[in-house]
Design an enzyme around this catalytic site. Structure first.
Site: not given
Length: 306
Positions: A139, A141, A167-169
Site C-alpha cells: 500500500i 501511503d 507499506f510505502k510510507i
C-alpha cells in the site's frame, strides 16, 4: 504468509521516451540494466515517478512486458497497478503477477481533488485485489492520493487481508507513522518501507524501515547508506547520508521525477530525457545545477554509458 520478505533498495524505473514522446524500448532496457548494475536489490515500474499517469493502457502493458522479460528474474520487480476501480486494479494486479511481478504496489482509490472512498470501501477495494492474486500487495501511503490512512487502519488491513503486508510510507512525519504501524501490526507487517526520494531515509531506518523506494538515478549511492546502516554502522551511514543529501534534496525539491532521466542522459544510458507532455522539461539552469551536485559524487550513472 510464506512469501520471501523483500528488503533493500528498490528504485523506481523511469519510463523512457524519445524526443517525440514515444516509448523508447531500447532505452528502457538500458535503463533497467544500469539500475541493476548500480546495485538495486529490486526495481519498481509504472509508479508515479514512472509517469504512469501519462501512459495508455496499451503502453502500460508494453512497458510491463518489456521490463519483466528483460529483467528475466535477475532482481524482483514491483509493478504499480493503481486504479480507482476495484475490478480494474484486481485485473491489472493479476496480469502483473502472471507476467512475473514479485509484488504489486497500489494506492487507495481516489480521483481528482475531491472524490474519495470511505475506510469500508478502501478495505473492500484491497480485499478484492488480494483475492485476485497470490503475491504481496504494497500500500502506497502518499499525499498525492489525498486519502488519510491512519497507522491503525493500515495495521488492520494487514491483519485482515492476506496479501496486504508491505507499506510505502511517504507522508509527513513518516518515521513516527512507521513506528506506530510496526507496533500495531506486528508480524502482519512484512515490509515497512519509505520512499520520497530517500529524503527521510535515516529517521525512517531508525524507525524500523527495512526497504526504500527511491528515484532511479543513483542506486549505488543509496545502497552505500543502506548497507552501512544495516551492517550496524550508524556513524558511517550518517556520514554517507550527509554526503549524498544535497543530491537527494535536489531531486526531491527541485527536479522531481525528471532527475533520473537527466542523469541517465548525461551518462549515456538513454538518448532522451524527455518527459511526457504536458510535463515541462527541466529548465537548463536547474538541469546544470543537478549535474553540478551529482558530479561531485561521481555516481555510476554519469559514466555507465560512456
Amino acid at each position: 504468509m510464506t512469501q520471501q520478505a523483500w528488503r533493500g533498495v528498490f528504485p523506481v524505473v523511469p519510463t523512457i521516451f524519445d524526443d517525440a514522446g514515444r516509448l523508447d524500448l531500447d532505452g528502457q532496457r538500458r535503463a533497467v540494466d544500469f539500475m541493476i548494475d548500480a546495485g538495486s536489490h529490486g526495481l519498481a515500474i509504472l509508479a508515479n515517478f514512472s509517469e504512469q499517469f501519462a501512459l495508455s493502457d496499451d503502453e502500460r502493458n508494453t512497458v510491463q512486458k518489456t521490463v519483466l522479460e528483460h529483467v528475466a528474474g535477475r532482481v524482483p520487480v514491483i509493478v504499480t497497478t493503481t486504479h480507482f476501480s476495484s475490478d480494474v486494479c484486481a485485473a491489472r494486479s493479476r496480469a502483473a503477477q502472471d507476467a512475473g511481478a514479485a509484488m504489486v504496489m497500489v494506492m487507495p482509490p481516489y480521483h481528482g481533488a475531491t472524490i474519495r472512498v470511505s475506510e469500508r470501501g478502501i478495505h473492500e477495494f484491497y480485499r478484492r485485489v488480494s483475492d485476485a492474486i497470490d503475491i504481496p500487495i504494497m500500500i502506497q501511503d502518499a499525499p498525492v492520493s489525498g486519502t488519510t490512512l491512519s497507522a491503525a487502519f493500515l495495521a488492520r488491513l494487514a491483519k485482515e487481508i492476506g496479501n496486504v503486508s508491505y507499506f510505502k510510507i511517504e507522508c509527513p512525519q513518516a518515521a513516527a507513522k512507521l513506528r506506530e504501524l510496526i507496533e500495531l501490526g506486528g508480524d502482519a507487517i512484512a515490509g515497512p518501507w519509505d520512499g520520497e526520494e530517500a529524503i527521510t531515509l535515516l529517521p525512517d531506518l531508525d524507525a524500523g524501515a527495512t526497504g526504500t523506494m527511491t528515484g532511479g538515478g543513483y542506486p549505488d549511492g543509496i545502497r552505500r547508506i543502506y548497507d552501512a546502516y544495516m551492517a550496524g554502522d550508524a556513524d558511517t551511514a550518517a556520514a554517507l547520508y550527509q554526503q549524498w543529501l544535497p543530491l537527494i534534496n535536489y531531486e526531491n525539491r527541485q527536479t522531481g521525477l525528471a532527475a533520473c532521466k537527466v542523469l541517465m542522459k548525461e551518462g549515456g544510458v538513454i538518448a532522451s530525457d524527455a518527459l511526457r507532455h504536458p510535463l515541462a522539461p527541466v529548465h537548463p539552469a536547474t538541469r546544470e545545477g543537478l549535474l553540478k551536485v551529482a558530479r561531485r559524487l561521481e555516481p555510476l550513472v554519469l559514466r555507465w554509458g560512456r
